[in-house]
Scaffold this active site. Structure first.
Site, PDB file in Angstrom:
ATOM      1  N   ASN A 111       0.799  -1.237  -0.019  1.00 30.58           N
ATOM      2  CA  ASN A 111      -0.213   0.134   0.160  1.00 30.58           C
ATOM      3  C   ASN A 111       0.986   1.266  -0.045  1.00 30.58           C
ATOM      4  OD1 ASN A 111       1.041   0.192   2.677  1.00 30.58           O
ATOM      5  ND2 ASN A 111      -0.754  -0.167   3.613  1.00 30.58           N
ATOM      6  N   GLU A 131       1.344   4.043   7.347  1.00 25.63           N
ATOM      7  CA  GLU A 131       0.216   3.760   6.652  1.00 25.63           C
ATOM      8  C   GLU A 131      -0.520   4.851   5.797  1.00 25.63           C
ATOM      9  OE1 GLU A 131       0.189   0.514   6.310  1.00 25.63           O
ATOM     10  OE2 GLU A 131      -0.116  -0.449   7.862  1.00 25.63           O
TER      11      GLU A 131
END
Ligand code: F6R
Length: 241
Positions: free
Chosen positions: A136, A143
């Site tokens: 990702n 994140e």
């Protein structure tokens, strides 16, 4: 960004190890930022080989790891502390006192994070930061988000990251849901950055990092703004470039 496409994982790992060795030759008391995960394993193996051949001396090197799972003791084989000892530190002459990994068992996470940042600063900053990349686009455990995290902090891991990392655990329920990670700001302060990626599952993340807009939705995309980044990818990870 300097992009090097290596034939395969082995070639990527050898090139990465040689860049790290050059850093240590240039500055024997350098500060290395280190990563865990599958990607750097053969880079570390190559560094161990070169150490055993007498090519490098780690005795003056200081290291800071990017991250550690929150709530896993050091002696848990899935902890990053354990990983680093098994895959690198136990096989080279680095001084234990110069190894730094966030303490995932801290009872004061705010203080732990602040002290980690201070320790990096006190060591003179990171000379060379080694990075892997998540599917990702995460670096460290930063994140995808709506902002770039400046400093070391406690992270809630993404579902995708938990799934990806469950391959190392008995079951997905055993994967910690939180981690302590250096921030994007801490990573960007490194003087040089070396990002490695191998395999088709990283191709989209590499494309977005190199060619996409700079956005916290793809944390690694901020590396476009860093003055000294080398990305070594194998052919599969480079397939969309
Ligand atoms: C590990 C880390 C992570 C990994 C990334 C890729 O310290 O910070 O960002 O680099 O999750 O993991 P692998 O290499 O297992 O695909």
């Amino acid at each position: 960004m300097r992009i090097i496409v290596a034939n395969d994982y082995e070639a990527m790992s050898k090139k990465a190890a040689h860049i790290i060795v050059s850093q240590i030759v240039l500055k024997p008391n350098c500060v290395l930022g280190l990563a865990t995960g599958s990607t750097p394993i053969d880079t570390y193996k190559e560094l161990i080989n070169l150490y055993k051949m007498g090519v490098i001396d780690f005795s003056d090197v200081t290291s800071f790891n990017l991250d550690e799972y929150f709530g896993l003791p050091k002696n848990n084989p899935q902890s990053y502390d354990y990983f680093m000892k098994a895959n690198l530190f136990n096989h080279i002459n680095i001084d234990d006192e110069k190894i730094n990994i966030p303490n995932g068992m801290t009872d004061n996470v705010v203080r732990e994070c602040a002290e980690y940042e201070k320790k990096i600063e006190a060591a003179g900053g990171i000379d060379l930061q080694l990075l892997g990349i998540g599917r990702n686009g995460h670096i460290g455990f930063n994140e995808p988000s709506d902002h770039f995290e400046p400093k070391t902090h406690l992270v809630q891991l993404d579902e995708d990251t938990i799934k990806a990392n469950s391959r190392f655990f008995d079951s997905i329920e055993d994967v910690p849901t939180k981690a302590i990670s250096m921030g994007i700001g801490s990573i960007m302060k490194a003087k040089k950055i070396l990002l490695l990626a191998s395999g088709a599952e990283k191709a989209d993340a590499i494309y977005d990092t190199v060619k996409g807009p700079i956005t916290p939705k793809v944390p690694a995309s901020i590396l476009q703004l860093h003055p000294d980044v080398t990305i070594i990818v194998d052919k599969e990870a480079a397939s969309r470039l």
